[in-house]
Design a protein around this motif. Structure first.
Motif, PDB file in Angstrom:
ATOM      1  N   ILE A  89       0.829  -1.205   0.000  1.00  0.00           N
ATOM      2  CA  ILE A  89       0.000   0.000   0.000  1.00  0.00           C
ATOM      3  C   ILE A  89       0.868   1.262   0.000  1.00  0.00           C
ATOM      4  CG2 ILE A  89      -1.756   1.284   1.300  1.00  0.00           C
ATOM      5  CD1 ILE A  89      -2.491  -1.506   2.567  1.00  0.00           C
ATOM      6  N   TRP A  90       0.465   2.217  -0.842  1.00  0.00           N
ATOM      7  CA  TRP A  90       1.077   3.536  -0.884  1.00  0.00           C
ATOM      8  C   TRP A  90       0.008   4.557  -0.512  1.00  0.00           C
ATOM      9  CZ3 TRP A  90       2.145  -0.473  -3.965  1.00  0.00           C
ATOM     10  CH2 TRP A  90       3.480  -0.819  -4.159  1.00  0.00           C
ATOM     11  N   ASP A  91       0.266   5.360   0.526  1.00  0.00           N
ATOM     12  CA  ASP A  91      -0.681   6.373   0.988  1.00  0.00           C
ATOM     13  C   ASP A  91      -0.351   7.727   0.368  1.00  0.00           C
ATOM     14  OD1 ASP A  91      -2.316   5.032   3.170  1.00  0.00           O
ATOM     15  OD2 ASP A  91      -0.281   4.564   3.827  1.00  0.00           O
ATOM     16  N   PHE A  92      -1.397   8.466   0.015  1.00  0.00           N
ATOM     17  CA  PHE A  92      -1.245   9.814  -0.516  1.00  0.00           C
ATOM     18  C   PHE A  92      -2.198  10.726   0.249  1.00  0.00           C
ATOM     19  CE2 PHE A  92      -0.204   6.795  -3.821  1.00  0.00           C
ATOM     20  CZ  PHE A  92       1.081   7.205  -4.145  1.00  0.00           C
ATOM     21  N   ARG A  93      -1.684  11.886   0.622  1.00  0.00           N
ATOM     22  CA  ARG A  93      -2.482  12.823   1.422  1.00  0.00           C
ATOM     23  C   ARG A  93      -2.470  14.202   0.774  1.00  0.00           C
ATOM     24  NH1 ARG A  93      -3.364  10.002   6.173  1.00  0.00           N
ATOM     25  NH2 ARG A  93      -1.833   8.411   6.598  1.00  0.00           N
ATOM     26  N   ASP A 109      -1.817  -9.793 -11.204  1.00  0.00           N
ATOM     27  CA  ASP A 109      -2.078  -8.508 -11.858  1.00  0.00           C
ATOM     28  C   ASP A 109      -3.266  -7.843 -11.174  1.00  0.00           C
ATOM     29  OD1 ASP A 109      -2.128  -6.370 -13.564  1.00  0.00           O
ATOM     30  OD2 ASP A 109      -3.037  -7.449 -15.230  1.00  0.00           O
ATOM     31  N   ILE A 110      -3.117  -7.596  -9.872  1.00  0.00           N
ATOM     32  CA  ILE A 110      -4.199  -7.004  -9.092  1.00  0.00           C
ATOM     33  C   ILE A 110      -3.701  -5.681  -8.521  1.00  0.00           C
ATOM     34  CG2 ILE A 110      -5.778  -7.289  -7.157  1.00  0.00           C
ATOM     35  CD1 ILE A 110      -5.264 -10.343  -7.401  1.00  0.00           C
ATOM     36  N   LEU A 151      -5.271   5.958  -1.354  1.00  0.00           N
ATOM     37  CA  LEU A 151      -4.183   4.997  -1.442  1.00  0.00           C
ATOM     38  C   LEU A 151      -4.237   4.258  -2.766  1.00  0.00           C
ATOM     39  CD1 LEU A 151      -5.412   1.892  -0.846  1.00  0.00           C
ATOM     40  CD2 LEU A 151      -5.565   2.845   1.450  1.00  0.00           C
ATOM     41  N   ALA A 152      -3.080   3.757  -3.150  1.00  0.00           N
ATOM     42  CA  ALA A 152      -2.947   2.855  -4.292  1.00  0.00           C
ATOM     43  C   ALA A 152      -2.356   1.570  -3.736  1.00  0.00           C
ATOM     44  CB  ALA A 152      -2.040   3.449  -5.360  1.00  0.00           C
ATOM     45  N   TYR A 153      -2.717   0.439  -4.350  1.00  0.00           N
ATOM     46  CA  TYR A 153      -2.198  -0.822  -3.843  1.00  0.00           C
ATOM     47  C   TYR A 153      -1.970  -1.812  -4.978  1.00  0.00           C
ATOM     48  CZ  TYR A 153      -6.978  -2.586  -4.334  1.00  0.00           C
ATOM     49  OH  TYR A 153      -8.202  -2.955  -4.830  1.00  0.00           O
ATOM     50  N   MET A 154      -1.148  -2.789  -4.681  1.00  0.00           N
ATOM     51  CA  MET A 154      -0.967  -3.935  -5.567  1.00  0.00           C
ATOM     52  C   MET A 154      -0.856  -5.178  -4.712  1.00  0.00           C
ATOM     53  SD  MET A 154       3.031  -3.560  -6.836  1.00  0.00           S
ATOM     54  CE  MET A 154       2.938  -4.798  -8.068  1.00  0.00           C
ATOM     55  N   ILE A 155      -1.298  -6.295  -5.272  1.00  0.00           N
ATOM     56  CA  ILE A 155      -1.241  -7.575  -4.575  1.00  0.00           C
ATOM     57  C   ILE A 155      -0.101  -8.385  -5.187  1.00  0.00           C
ATOM     58  CG2 ILE A 155      -2.539  -9.624  -3.901  1.00  0.00           C
ATOM     59  CD1 ILE A 155      -3.769  -6.864  -3.012  1.00  0.00           C
TER      60      ILE A 155
END
Length: 79
Positions: free
Chosen positions: A8-12, A39-40, A52-56
């Motif tokens: 997870i990458w958080d952006f504020r 590819d999630i 947030l942006a995320y990848m699995i």
């Protein structure tokens, strides 16, 4: 079945949503270029100033991806 990890990458701030959406584009490019097993990806707006942006990734790929992309946090993915 191998465990899956959500990185997870958080952006504020006022541009958090747009930044998270843009970051997801780069995550998809990384998945393609590195030929990762999963590819999630996704984005989520938590409120007006936090997205947030995320990848699995699989557990076996987690350390390599973590070291390359430096996510802010991670958690087990149940999905």
């Amino acid at each position: 079945m191998e465990r899956k990890i959500k990185l997870i990458w958080d952006f504020r701030g006022p541009a958090a949503s747009k930044t998270a959406q843009h970051h997801e584009i780069h995550l998809k490019e990384y998945i393609t270029s590195e030929k990762l097993a999963l590819d999630i990806t996704g984005c989520q707006d938590l409120n007006d100033l936090h997205s947030l942006a995320y990848m699995i990734v699989t557990n076996s790929e987690m350390k390599t991806v973590r070291d390359a992309l430096k996510p802010h946090r991670g958690q087990l993915y149940e999905g």
